[in-house]
Design a protein around this motif. Structure first.
Motif, PDB file in Angstrom:
ATOM      1  N   VAL A  40       0.859  -1.198   0.000  1.00  0.00           N
ATOM      2  CA  VAL A  40       0.000   0.000   0.000  1.00  0.00           C
ATOM      3  C   VAL A  40       0.881   1.230   0.000  1.00  0.00           C
ATOM      4  O   VAL A  40       0.614   2.218  -0.706  1.00  0.00           O
ATOM      5  CB  VAL A  40      -0.957  -0.016   1.217  1.00  0.00           C
ATOM      6  CG1 VAL A  40      -1.644   1.326   1.354  1.00  0.00           C
ATOM      7  CG2 VAL A  40      -1.993  -1.099   1.064  1.00  0.00           C
ATOM      8  N   GLY A  41       1.942   1.162   0.764  1.00  0.00           N
ATOM      9  CA  GLY A  41       2.879   2.285   0.754  1.00  0.00           C
ATOM     10  C   GLY A  41       3.434   2.533  -0.632  1.00  0.00           C
ATOM     11  O   GLY A  41       3.550   3.680  -1.090  1.00  0.00           O
ATOM     12  N   VAL A  42       3.781   1.418  -1.311  1.00  0.00           N
ATOM     13  CA  VAL A  42       4.291   1.532  -2.681  1.00  0.00           C
ATOM     14  C   VAL A  42       3.267   2.246  -3.554  1.00  0.00           C
ATOM     15  O   VAL A  42       3.613   3.106  -4.383  1.00  0.00           O
ATOM     16  CB  VAL A  42       4.604   0.129  -3.239  1.00  0.00           C
ATOM     17  CG1 VAL A  42       4.841   0.193  -4.742  1.00  0.00           C
ATOM     18  CG2 VAL A  42       5.781  -0.468  -2.519  1.00  0.00           C
ATOM     19  N   LEU A  43       2.035   1.891  -3.357  1.00  0.00           N
ATOM     20  CA  LEU A  43       0.962   2.538  -4.121  1.00  0.00           C
ATOM     21  C   LEU A  43       0.944   4.029  -3.846  1.00  0.00           C
ATOM     22  O   LEU A  43       0.774   4.844  -4.759  1.00  0.00           O
ATOM     23  CB  LEU A  43      -0.396   1.919  -3.772  1.00  0.00           C
ATOM     24  CG  LEU A  43      -0.745   0.631  -4.518  1.00  0.00           C
ATOM     25  CD1 LEU A  43      -2.046   0.052  -3.988  1.00  0.00           C
ATOM     26  CD2 LEU A  43      -0.882   0.889  -5.998  1.00  0.00           C
ATOM     27  N   PHE A  44       1.108   4.335  -2.588  1.00  0.00           N
ATOM     28  CA  PHE A  44       1.150   5.742  -2.253  1.00  0.00           C
ATOM     29  C   PHE A  44       2.263   6.457  -3.028  1.00  0.00           C
ATOM     30  O   PHE A  44       2.096   7.553  -3.570  1.00  0.00           O
ATOM     31  CB  PHE A  44       1.382   5.928  -0.741  1.00  0.00           C
ATOM     32  CG  PHE A  44       0.179   5.624   0.082  1.00  0.00           C
ATOM     33  CD1 PHE A  44       0.323   5.295   1.408  1.00  0.00           C
ATOM     34  CD2 PHE A  44      -1.088   5.649  -0.471  1.00  0.00           C
ATOM     35  CE1 PHE A  44      -0.775   5.014   2.170  1.00  0.00           C
ATOM     36  CE2 PHE A  44      -2.186   5.366   0.288  1.00  0.00           C
ATOM     37  CZ  PHE A  44      -2.041   5.035   1.620  1.00  0.00           C
ATOM     38  N   ALA A  45       3.360   5.764  -3.054  1.00  0.00           N
ATOM     39  CA  ALA A  45       4.516   6.351  -3.762  1.00  0.00           C
ATOM     40  C   ALA A  45       4.188   6.556  -5.220  1.00  0.00           C
ATOM     41  O   ALA A  45       4.492   7.605  -5.808  1.00  0.00           O
ATOM     42  CB  ALA A  45       5.727   5.450  -3.592  1.00  0.00           C
ATOM     43  N   MET A  46       3.486   5.542  -5.840  1.00  0.00           N
ATOM     44  CA  MET A  46       3.135   5.661  -7.241  1.00  0.00           C
ATOM     45  C   MET A  46       2.196   6.832  -7.464  1.00  0.00           C
ATOM     46  O   MET A  46       2.183   7.419  -8.542  1.00  0.00           O
ATOM     47  CB  MET A  46       2.452   4.370  -7.708  1.00  0.00           C
ATOM     48  CG  MET A  46       3.405   3.254  -8.009  1.00  0.00           C
ATOM     49  SD  MET A  46       2.539   1.711  -8.326  1.00  0.00           S
ATOM     50  CE  MET A  46       1.757   2.099  -9.875  1.00  0.00           C
TER      51      MET A  46
ATOM     52  N   GLY B  11      -5.469   5.091 -14.360  1.00  0.00           N
ATOM     53  CA  GLY B  11      -6.385   6.176 -14.065  1.00  0.00           C
ATOM     54  C   GLY B  11      -7.017   6.007 -12.688  1.00  0.00           C
ATOM     55  O   GLY B  11      -6.681   5.087 -11.939  1.00  0.00           O
ATOM     56  N   LEU B  12      -7.943   6.912 -12.458  1.00  0.00           N
ATOM     57  CA  LEU B  12      -8.591   6.903 -11.142  1.00  0.00           C
ATOM     58  C   LEU B  12      -9.327   5.584 -10.905  1.00  0.00           C
ATOM     59  O   LEU B  12      -9.295   5.018  -9.805  1.00  0.00           O
ATOM     60  CB  LEU B  12      -9.573   8.085 -11.069  1.00  0.00           C
ATOM     61  CG  LEU B  12     -10.339   8.242  -9.742  1.00  0.00           C
ATOM     62  CD1 LEU B  12      -9.394   8.462  -8.588  1.00  0.00           C
ATOM     63  CD2 LEU B  12     -11.295   9.406  -9.848  1.00  0.00           C
ATOM     64  N   GLN B  13     -10.026   5.111 -11.966  1.00  0.00           N
ATOM     65  CA  GLN B  13     -10.840   3.906 -11.783  1.00  0.00           C
ATOM     66  C   GLN B  13     -10.005   2.738 -11.282  1.00  0.00           C
ATOM     67  O   GLN B  13     -10.464   1.942 -10.478  1.00  0.00           O
ATOM     68  CB  GLN B  13     -11.513   3.462 -13.077  1.00  0.00           C
ATOM     69  CG  GLN B  13     -12.275   4.554 -13.784  1.00  0.00           C
ATOM     70  CD  GLN B  13     -11.387   5.255 -14.764  1.00  0.00           C
ATOM     71  OE1 GLN B  13     -10.544   6.055 -14.376  1.00  0.00           O
ATOM     72  NE2 GLN B  13     -11.530   4.921 -16.023  1.00  0.00           N
ATOM     73  N   HIS B  14      -8.801   2.637 -11.770  1.00  0.00           N
ATOM     74  CA  HIS B  14      -7.958   1.528 -11.319  1.00  0.00           C
ATOM     75  C   HIS B  14      -7.788   1.543  -9.837  1.00  0.00           C
ATOM     76  O   HIS B  14      -7.956   0.543  -9.137  1.00  0.00           O
ATOM     77  CB  HIS B  14      -6.588   1.563 -11.994  1.00  0.00           C
ATOM     78  CG  HIS B  14      -6.690   1.375 -13.482  1.00  0.00           C
ATOM     79  ND1 HIS B  14      -6.625   2.426 -14.379  1.00  0.00           N
ATOM     80  CD2 HIS B  14      -6.850   0.242 -14.229  1.00  0.00           C
ATOM     81  CE1 HIS B  14      -6.748   1.949 -15.620  1.00  0.00           C
ATOM     82  NE2 HIS B  14      -6.890   0.615 -15.566  1.00  0.00           N
ATOM     83  N   TYR B  15      -7.401   2.765  -9.406  1.00  0.00           N
ATOM     84  CA  TYR B  15      -7.147   2.859  -7.966  1.00  0.00           C
ATOM     85  C   TYR B  15      -8.433   2.643  -7.162  1.00  0.00           C
ATOM     86  O   TYR B  15      -8.433   2.012  -6.113  1.00  0.00           O
ATOM     87  CB  TYR B  15      -6.554   4.230  -7.626  1.00  0.00           C
ATOM     88  CG  TYR B  15      -5.122   4.319  -8.019  1.00  0.00           C
ATOM     89  CD1 TYR B  15      -4.723   5.030  -9.177  1.00  0.00           C
ATOM     90  CD2 TYR B  15      -4.132   3.699  -7.253  1.00  0.00           C
ATOM     91  CE1 TYR B  15      -3.388   5.089  -9.526  1.00  0.00           C
ATOM     92  CE2 TYR B  15      -2.806   3.757  -7.618  1.00  0.00           C
ATOM     93  CZ  TYR B  15      -2.451   4.448  -8.757  1.00  0.00           C
ATOM     94  OH  TYR B  15      -1.137   4.492  -9.097  1.00  0.00           O
ATOM     95  N   LEU B  16      -9.554   3.181  -7.693  1.00  0.00           N
ATOM     96  CA  LEU B  16     -10.829   3.006  -6.999  1.00  0.00           C
ATOM     97  C   LEU B  16     -11.234   1.540  -6.958  1.00  0.00           C
ATOM     98  O   LEU B  16     -11.700   1.034  -5.943  1.00  0.00           O
ATOM     99  CB  LEU B  16     -11.916   3.853  -7.667  1.00  0.00           C
ATOM    100  CG  LEU B  16     -11.780   5.356  -7.531  1.00  0.00           C
ATOM    101  CD1 LEU B  16     -12.969   6.062  -8.163  1.00  0.00           C
ATOM    102  CD2 LEU B  16     -11.633   5.769  -6.091  1.00  0.00           C
TER     103      LEU B  16
END
Lengths: 162, 110, 665
Positions: A40-46, B11-16
């Motif tokens: 999740v942290g990595v995601l934050f970084a991305m 995009g946003l949808q991916h993250y959502l």
């Protein structure tokens, strides 16, 4: 390229979080949780939230996981590896969760999110200013909450005086 | 449908979508786990899913400031605090009841 | 005193009441009270009689209104005229003598006090009848004497025969009373009043036709037939002898049976209006006289002979009334009261001394019971109608009347009956007193009766001797009973005067006939020239017929009593089977069935319905309870479920939306 990384990270994330919720051995689950939180942290970084990435690792992996590991070891959770750890309502729960996901996706699909794209930049300074500026109130309140939780934790873990 | 899915760009949808999946997994864990510590761990997952959402929105929709991230920091803080108190409670319960199984904790049940 | 004539009626009922309830406190158990009250009544009656006798045609009427409705009112009346004054004296005199007589006769009876109460009650009832001035009151008195008769006949009710005799008397007279009552209703509905004077007035105004008047008269006569024991309702009188002898003397010789004759006399205006009614009366009287006399010939019970004799003499009285001579009838009633009462009291004396009723077991008692013997002889002389006894005058008057009204057949019957009367009375006299004793035990045991019994005998004997002369010459009964004559009776009187026969013819004939009867009896029983047994055997069928009293009782039993019995049994069965079993029990059974059904219905369906809802609620509750697991994760599941549902609703989720999701793949 970016998409590939995203998919990889999300796959790992999803995989490890599934492990978290299903593993019989709680310690393993805790470790998997650590992995998930890191990802999740990595995601934050991305997403360009570098400070947040650091905070995530520090607090979650370094703090929460440690506590959970303490709790796991202090209780007899580890010894119960033999028994199934999921209760009997997993089927409806599963169905429910799937449907939840679907519904959210449908909702997301319907909606067009128009907004301002953020510029990627180091965020530490900005967050600092924000915390003590615009978000000063939550900042102070959170400190109270932390105080309360400290007191509560100490209180609850005290041994009974005979 | 709005054309927000660009070619191969996240995009946003991916993250959502990711966030919602993670959230659902967390809910699954809360509903399903027998062990109380397991439930607490699932709750952590849910917190993180929310965080992902916050940061994603901040990045893609609310680019002017970093309120999303600041909010996420608070969430993390609170999650930690809650985990501390919760686990302290678990230990206290464990000392009395010698078990961490939720279904056994039904003293209030008539 | 005449104004207070009602005391004569009140005294006996007061005495009866006091004797009945308080008699035990008196030394003589109330008898002295009865005698005292009767003595007073007699004196008062004599006073009234004296007043009335002094002025012929005297009437005094005292009326007390009893109740009224509309314009009709009923009265208690006290009518004093020649007729009622005469009856007053007769009734109170005989009653007093019987009261005195009963002191000895009923001395050992455990219900002595009650006897005197009944005697006073009877006298009261008879006096009510006698002084009545309207039909209703006479009917009331009629019924009351019937009741008294029943009580007194069945006085020794432990004897079944006595109880039965009382019943028989009451019922038989009741048959007659039915006629009386119908007549009463007819009079009231046709003429609107029940008062004698008013009815007489309206009848003479020809408000009703002679036929209707005759029907009413015959219905009234039917009542008299019952009360005065005429054929065919005579059957109760012989059986009534079961009662104590003083009762027989008072009621069944002198007074009650005379009530019928008195009724005819009182209502004579109705009879005069319809000559065919008078014919019926005369013939009934004649036939009765004949039949009764024949039955007396073969009777062996002392009192029964006297009973038949009474019936026969009553027949004579009715005969007299029927042929138009009301005065003769009343004259004979008076003389008969005296000598018949004497005969009965003498019989009582004999029975008391010998404790036996059957004359075949008696004999030669003239030596043992002198006074009884003498007085009985006097009575025998009187009833045979020999000069100068009372019977001579009254009987001759009747025979003359029959002859003068051209009823020759009835005259022949009357003469023949006179012959028979003399015969059977002499037979009785001879068998009891003159012939040799047939039962030594009884003969030895017999003794004269005490003075309280002998004294009334003597008084009556004197009356039997002199009353005829008195009423013929001293207080002419014609003048005494002179009532306003209607046109018809005046005409009949006119006709009667023109008779062909010389004045001495009838008396001579009757004397010869009577003497012949007496002589014949002597020949039968004293000097057995003829043997009664041989005669009986030669004419065995006739003898049996007479002994069986012409089979009247058997006839009634077979044709009236038995069918009524069967009807009663049948009705009782009906009542039981149909009404009780089918009806009442059946209804009960039905109700029970129905209520069982109801109960079932109530139990199964109604309660079941209620239970069903309860069960439903319970089931629902049980099912709903399942939600309460006490398991938080379960609650969370529902929570999330609800959330998902809300979300789905909010999104208005359709399948296409979901499918769209996978479009990107």
């Amino acid at each position: 390229m970016e998409l590939g990384i995203f998919y990889l990270v999300s796959a790992l994330l999803i995989g490890s979080s599934v492990m978290v919720v299903t593993k019989r051995g709680l310690f393993s689950a805790a470790l998997f949780l650590a992995m998930a939180l890191s990802l999740v942290g990595v995601l934050f970084a991305m997403l360009g939230a570098d400070f947040l990435f650091a905070v995530q690792i520090l607090l979650y992996v370094g703090g929460v996981i440690v506590i959970i590991a303490f709790a796991v070891m202090l209780s007899n959770a580890e010894q119960l590896k033999a028994e199934p750890q999921t209760n009997r309502q997993w089927a409806p729960a599963l169905a429910l969760c799937l449907s939840l996901v679907l519904m959210v996706m449908v909702g997301v699909n319907r909606h067009s999110f128009d907004g301002v794209l953020a510029e990627l930049a180091p965020t530490t300074k900005s967050i600092g200013i924000l915390l003590l500026g615009g978000q000063i109130l939550p900042f102070e309140v959170v400190s109270l909450v932390l105080l309360a939780s400290l007191v509560g934790a100490v209180l609850f873990s005290r041994k009974e005086k005979n | 449908m709005a054309e927000t899915v660009t070619t191969c760009a996240v995009g946003l949808q991916h993250y959502l979508a990711l966030g919602s999946i993670l959230f659902a997994i967390g809910i699954f864990g809360v509903l399903t786990r027998r062990n109380i510590i397991g439930i607490l761990m699932s709750v952590e997952l849910m917190f993180n899913a929310a965080n992902i959402n916050l940061v994603a929105f901040n990045r893609f929709v609310h680019g002017g400031d970093l309120w999303g991230q600041g909010f996420a920091i608070f969430v993390i803080t609170l999650a930690a605090a809650e985990a501390v108190v919760g686990l302290a409670l678990v230990l206290a319960i464990y000392r009395t009841m010698k078990t961490t199984y939720v279904e056994k904790m039904n003293l209030l049940k008539g | 005193m005449i104004d207070h004539a009602y005391w004569i009626v009140l005294m006996p009922i007061l005495a009866s009441f006091i004797i009945f309830f308080f008699g035990r406190f008196f030394p003589m158990k109330g008898a002295e009270l009865g005698i005292a009250s009767m003595g007073y009544c007699l004196i008062h009656s004599l006073y009234i009689f004296g007043t009335v006798a002094g002025e012929p045609g005297f009437t005094s009427e005292l009326s007390i209104t009893w109740f009224r409705f509309g314009i009709f009112e009923t009265q208690w009346g006290f009518l004093i005229d020649g007729l009622s004054a005469l009856m007053l004296v007769v009734v109170t005199l005989v009653s007093l003598l019987v009261h005195i007589y009963s002191l000895s006769y009923m001395k050992d009876d455990p219900r002595f006090k009650r006897f005197y109460a009944y005697l006073s009650f009877f006298t009261f009832a008879m006096l009510i009848l006698v002084v009545a001035n309207n039909f209703l009151q006479i009917f009331i008195g009629w019924e009351l004497v019937g009741l008294a008769s029943y009580l007194l006949i069945g006085f020794w009710f432990e004897k079944t025969s006595a109880a039965n005799a009382g019943k028989k008397a009451f019922i038989t007279t009741k048959v007659g009373d039915l006629g009386f009552f119908i007549a009463l209703m007819m009079i009231f509905s046709l003429l609107g009043t029940l008062n004698f004077d008013q009815v007489a007035a309206r009848v003479s105004e020809n408000l009703i036709s002679p036929t209707v008047a005759g029907i009413i008269a015959l219905l009234l006569f039917w009542g008299a037939v019952g009360k005065s024991a005429q054929v065919p309702l005579h059957v109760w009188l012989p059986d009534a002898m079961e009662g104590p002898t003083p009762v027989s003397a008072l009621i069944h010789a002198a007074t009650m049976v005379a009530a019928g004759v008195y009724l005819v006399a009182r209502t004579y205006f109705l009879f005069e209006h319809a000559p065919f009614a008078l014919e019926a009366v005369a013939w009934t009287g004649g036939i009765t006289a004949l039949l009764a006399a024949t039955m007396a010939l073969v009777a062996t019970d002392f009192k029964r002979v006297l009973a038949f004799s009474t019936v026969s003499q009553l027949g004579y009285m009715m005969l007299a009334m029927g042929v138009g001579d009301k005065v003769a009838g009343m004259f004979h009633l008076t003389t008969h009261a005296f000598f018949k009462a004497l005969l009965f009291l003498a019989a009582g004396s004999v029975i008391h001394a010998t404790h036996e009723n059957d004359i075949r077991k008696m004999g030669g008692l003239s030596r043992k019971m002198v006074w009884t013997f003498i007085t009985f002889a006097v009575a025998l002389w009187a009833i045979s109608g020999l000069w100068p006894m009372a019977g001579f005058y009254s009987k001759d008057l009747i025979l003359e009347a029959t002859l003068n009204s051209h009823h020759y057949v009835l005259f022949g019957i009357g003469v023949f009956v006179a012959f028979l009367t003399a015969f059977y009375m002499t037979r009785l006299f001879l068998l009891v007193f003159v012939t040799d004793p047939r039962n030594p035990e009884i003969y030895n045991h017999a003794h004269e009766s005490p003075p309280s019994m002998v004294l009334p005998l003597m008084v009556l004997a004197v009356l039997a001797v002199f009353s005829g002369l008195v009423f013929e010459y001293v207080i002419p009964i014609h003048k005494l009973l002179e009532l306003p004559m209607s046109a018809e009776s005046a005409a009949m009187a006119e006709e009667a005067v023109h008779h062909v026969w010389p004045v001495w013819a009838v008396p001579a004939l009757s004397t010869v006939v009577a003497a012949g009867g007496i002589l014949l009896a002597f020949l039968f029983y004293v000097k057995p020239v003829f043997s009664p047994q041989r005669l009986a055997e030669k004419f065995r069928p006739v003898h049996t017929l007479l002994v069986e009293k012409y089979g009247f009782d058997e006839f009634y039993l077979a044709f009236l009593v038995k069918p009524l019995d069967m009807l009663s049994v049948g009705l009782a069965k009906l009542d039981y089977r149909v009404l009780d079993q089918l009806g009442v029990d059946g209804t009960a059974w039905l109700t029970e069935r129905f209520s069982r059904m109801n109960a079932w219905f109530d139990r199964v369906i109604v309660d079941g319905l209620v239970d069903f809802w309860g069960a439903l609620t319970q089931a629902g509750g049980s099912i709903a309870r399942l939600v309460q697991t006490g398991w938080v994760q379960n609650y969370l599941l529902f929570f999330v479920l609800g959330f998902a549902a809300l979300m789905a609703a909010q999104l208005r989720l359709t399948v296409t939306d979901i499918l769209m999701l996978f479009k990107g793949f």
